[in-house]
Motif scaffolding. Sequence first.
Motif, PDB file in Angstrom:
ATOM      1  N   MET A 238       2.867   2.280  12.738  1.00  0.00           N
ATOM      2  CA  MET A 238       2.353   0.984  13.159  1.00  0.00           C
ATOM      3  C   MET A 238       0.957   0.752  12.597  1.00  0.00           C
ATOM      4  O   MET A 238       0.196   1.693  12.354  1.00  0.00           O
ATOM      5  CB  MET A 238       2.316   0.900  14.687  1.00  0.00           C
ATOM      6  CG  MET A 238       3.667   1.056  15.363  1.00  0.00           C
ATOM      7  SD  MET A 238       4.892  -0.146  14.790  1.00  0.00           S
ATOM      8  CE  MET A 238       4.148  -1.676  15.368  1.00  0.00           C
ATOM      9  N   GLU A 239       0.633  -0.526  12.419  1.00  0.00           N
ATOM     10  CA  GLU A 239      -0.672  -0.924  11.898  1.00  0.00           C
ATOM     11  C   GLU A 239      -1.793  -0.323  12.749  1.00  0.00           C
ATOM     12  O   GLU A 239      -1.777  -0.403  13.980  1.00  0.00           O
ATOM     13  CB  GLU A 239      -0.782  -2.448  11.907  1.00  0.00           C
ATOM     14  CG  GLU A 239      -2.096  -2.980  11.368  1.00  0.00           C
ATOM     15  CD  GLU A 239      -2.146  -4.491  11.400  1.00  0.00           C
ATOM     16  OE1 GLU A 239      -3.113  -5.068  10.878  1.00  0.00           O
ATOM     17  OE2 GLU A 239      -1.206  -5.108  11.956  1.00  0.00           O
ATOM     18  N   GLY A 240      -2.764   0.317  12.066  1.00  0.00           N
ATOM     19  CA  GLY A 240      -3.865   0.948  12.771  1.00  0.00           C
ATOM     20  C   GLY A 240      -3.579   2.356  13.227  1.00  0.00           C
ATOM     21  O   GLY A 240      -4.481   3.046  13.729  1.00  0.00           O
ATOM     22  N   GLY A 241      -2.317   2.811  13.055  1.00  0.00           N
ATOM     23  CA  GLY A 241      -1.963   4.159  13.469  1.00  0.00           C
ATOM     24  C   GLY A 241      -2.270   5.188  12.392  1.00  0.00           C
ATOM     25  O   GLY A 241      -2.884   4.892  11.357  1.00  0.00           O
ATOM     26  N   GLN A 242      -1.826   6.393  12.604  1.00  0.00           N
ATOM     27  CA  GLN A 242      -2.033   7.457  11.635  1.00  0.00           C
ATOM     28  C   GLN A 242      -0.828   8.379  11.594  1.00  0.00           C
ATOM     29  O   GLN A 242      -0.039   8.423  12.523  1.00  0.00           O
ATOM     30  CB  GLN A 242      -3.301   8.265  11.955  1.00  0.00           C
ATOM     31  CG  GLN A 242      -3.252   8.982  13.292  1.00  0.00           C
ATOM     32  CD  GLN A 242      -4.534   9.730  13.594  1.00  0.00           C
ATOM     33  OE1 GLN A 242      -5.550   9.559  12.925  1.00  0.00           O
ATOM     34  NE2 GLN A 242      -4.488  10.576  14.603  1.00  0.00           N
ATOM     35  N   GLN A 243      -0.696   9.082  10.488  1.00  0.00           N
ATOM     36  CA  GLN A 243       0.424  10.000  10.302  1.00  0.00           C
ATOM     37  C   GLN A 243      -0.072  11.230   9.563  1.00  0.00           C
ATOM     38  O   GLN A 243      -0.675  11.117   8.480  1.00  0.00           O
ATOM     39  CB  GLN A 243       1.552   9.333   9.510  1.00  0.00           C
ATOM     40  CG  GLN A 243       2.704  10.251   9.165  1.00  0.00           C
ATOM     41  CD  GLN A 243       3.440  10.749  10.406  1.00  0.00           C
ATOM     42  OE1 GLN A 243       3.840   9.952  11.250  1.00  0.00           O
ATOM     43  NE2 GLN A 243       3.604  12.053  10.527  1.00  0.00           N
ATOM     44  N   ALA A 244       0.121  12.389  10.135  1.00  0.00           N
ATOM     45  CA  ALA A 244      -0.317  13.645   9.509  1.00  0.00           C
ATOM     46  C   ALA A 244       0.842  14.281   8.741  1.00  0.00           C
ATOM     47  O   ALA A 244       2.019  14.158   9.140  1.00  0.00           O
ATOM     48  CB  ALA A 244      -0.834  14.613  10.573  1.00  0.00           C
TER      49      ALA A 244
END
Length: 208
Positions: free
Chosen positions: A193-199
Amino acid sequence: TSTATTIQGVSGAFTLGGRTTFSDAAVAACGVCYSTQSGIDFTDSCQAMGSCHDDFSAQLGLQPDTTYYYRAYGQNLYDASWGAELFMTTPVQYTIKASSVGGGSISPSGDVGVDKGNEQTFTITPNSYYGIKDVVVDGRSVGAVSSYTFTNVQTSHSIEVEFIYAPPLKAYNIVASAGQGGSISPEGETRVMEGGQQAYRIRVVYCC
């Protein structure tokens, strides 16, 4: 003659009513007269009815916490007849001030009168693309609730709602892949989602 019998009942603080019965002459007028003093007659405040068939009632602008005396009356072309004089005390009434700021509404709104000891519920509705930021009751935050009920009201209150702009977030796809000599996790397509993050975890495989 026509007669106005005793008041049939009181429905709420501001409703008085009566009943007319017919004999040999049609009822030409009927209504309720009232005062803060006993001995009701036509010199007191009177509310005439538009229809005089059987039961009737009137909405009156009475003051709260006040004792009123009242009588129903009926008139034909020859005479007037009165019901028994009764009395009632209107309830104490408090005011809840309800307001909102931003994109939404609170219902009911404005100055809301509530009888002493009763309860009053307020419903909070944000507009499209808005959310409830906070609800403040008597100067104290109660959180982002969608409704609030004042119970056993014994004093005046206030409730204020603040809304916040909250447009729907966009979603993006991240495609991850690894060539020979290592790996990446998670691999493939991941929706964020917009503004989220993914490692991601990357592993290198060394050859001998």
